[in-house]
Design a protein around this motif. Sequence first.
Motif, mmCIF file in Angstrom:
data_model
loop_
_atom_site.group_PDB
_atom_site.id
_atom_site.type_symbol
_atom_site.label_atom_id
_atom_site.label_comp_id
_atom_site.label_asym_id
_atom_site.label_seq_id
_atom_site.Cartn_x
_atom_site.Cartn_y
_atom_site.Cartn_z
ATOM 1 N N SER A 83 15.851 22.419 -28.746
ATOM 2 C CA SER A 83 15.167 23.088 -27.625
ATOM 3 C C SER A 83 14.981 24.582 -27.892
ATOM 4 C CB SER A 83 15.923 22.865 -26.330
ATOM 5 O OG SER A 83 17.251 23.312 -26.452
ATOM 6 N N SER A 84 15.985 25.254 -28.426
ATOM 7 C CA SER A 84 15.840 26.688 -28.715
ATOM 8 C C SER A 84 15.030 26.908 -29.991
ATOM 9 C CB SER A 84 17.204 27.378 -28.796
ATOM 10 O OG SER A 84 18.022 26.779 -29.764
ATOM 11 N N LEU A 85 15.088 25.981 -30.923
ATOM 12 C CA LEU A 85 14.283 26.077 -32.143
ATOM 13 C C LEU A 85 12.791 26.000 -31.808
ATOM 14 C CD1 LEU A 85 14.271 26.178 -35.239
ATOM 15 C CD2 LEU A 85 14.635 23.713 -35.248
ATOM 16 N N ILE A 86 12.415 25.093 -30.919
ATOM 17 C CA ILE A 86 11.020 24.979 -30.487
ATOM 18 C C ILE A 86 10.599 26.235 -29.742
ATOM 19 C CG2 ILE A 86 9.454 23.731 -28.929
ATOM 20 C CD1 ILE A 86 11.058 21.162 -29.695
ATOM 21 N N GLN A 87 11.464 26.746 -28.874
ATOM 22 C CA GLN A 87 11.157 27.967 -28.127
ATOM 23 C C GLN A 87 10.858 29.129 -29.085
ATOM 24 O OE1 GLN A 87 14.534 29.903 -26.302
ATOM 25 N NE2 GLN A 87 13.267 30.744 -24.626
ATOM 26 N N ARG A 88 11.738 29.340 -30.047
ATOM 27 C CA ARG A 88 11.557 30.459 -30.980
ATOM 28 C C ARG A 88 10.295 30.307 -31.828
ATOM 29 N NH1 ARG A 88 15.766 30.055 -33.895
ATOM 30 N NH2 ARG A 88 14.762 29.436 -35.810
ATOM 31 N N THR A 89 10.023 29.087 -32.276
ATOM 32 C CA THR A 89 8.836 28.849 -33.102
ATOM 33 C C THR A 89 7.569 29.073 -32.285
ATOM 34 O OG1 THR A 89 10.106 27.237 -34.382
ATOM 35 C CG2 THR A 89 7.726 27.195 -34.652
ATOM 36 N N LEU A 90 7.560 28.619 -31.034
ATOM 37 C CA LEU A 90 6.406 28.856 -30.154
ATOM 38 C C LEU A 90 6.191 30.353 -29.920
ATOM 39 C CD1 LEU A 90 6.443 26.193 -27.297
ATOM 40 C CD2 LEU A 90 4.554 26.724 -28.833
#
Length: 190
Positions: A83-90
């Motif tokens: 969830s935080s990996l997707i947030q940072r990549t976005l």
Amino acid sequence: MKNFIYLCFALLLSACFGTSKPSQFYTLKSIPSEKAVSTTTVSIGVEEARIARYLDKPQIVLKDENAIEIRISEINRWAEPLSSLIQRTLVDDLNSLLPKASVKPKNQAREKFNYTIFVEINHMDGIFNQSASLEAWYSLINENGDLIGRYQISLNEPLADSYLDYVNAQSKLIQKLAQHIAQKIASLPK
């Protein structure tokens, strides 16, 4: 004799367990955009992604050839919570697509942004030698807390036969999601 039996048992036991293959850890990468979608000067907060429970684990999840059963790899894992990996990549991808905007992770309730983005990932998986897929909903909220819109997107990317290929394909799909979000923000009235 008793010691000999213990020694044989210990050797047999150690042969059964052996050594396991070390885990591989992966992270999504942001992909630099070839061109900006908009030069809008706004502030945008991206909430931590909400992901389906079957994905909410450190192991990478794929489907097998029948597209019904899931495969959870004990060796191939995400380097941090998905969830935080997707947030940072976005956030990284949106900063590339909207170069004059200030895009940041929204981690505190007191932060004020012109727009806030909520992303829900319903499916993020793939089938080796076929395709990787990403199905998501995202919502745009204005600074007054009003819902501007809720959008569904379903994306696919060709997939070869390795976990590294899968992670690269998912990075491309997150970039396509970011492009979709950036175009919606660019189309909003100024």
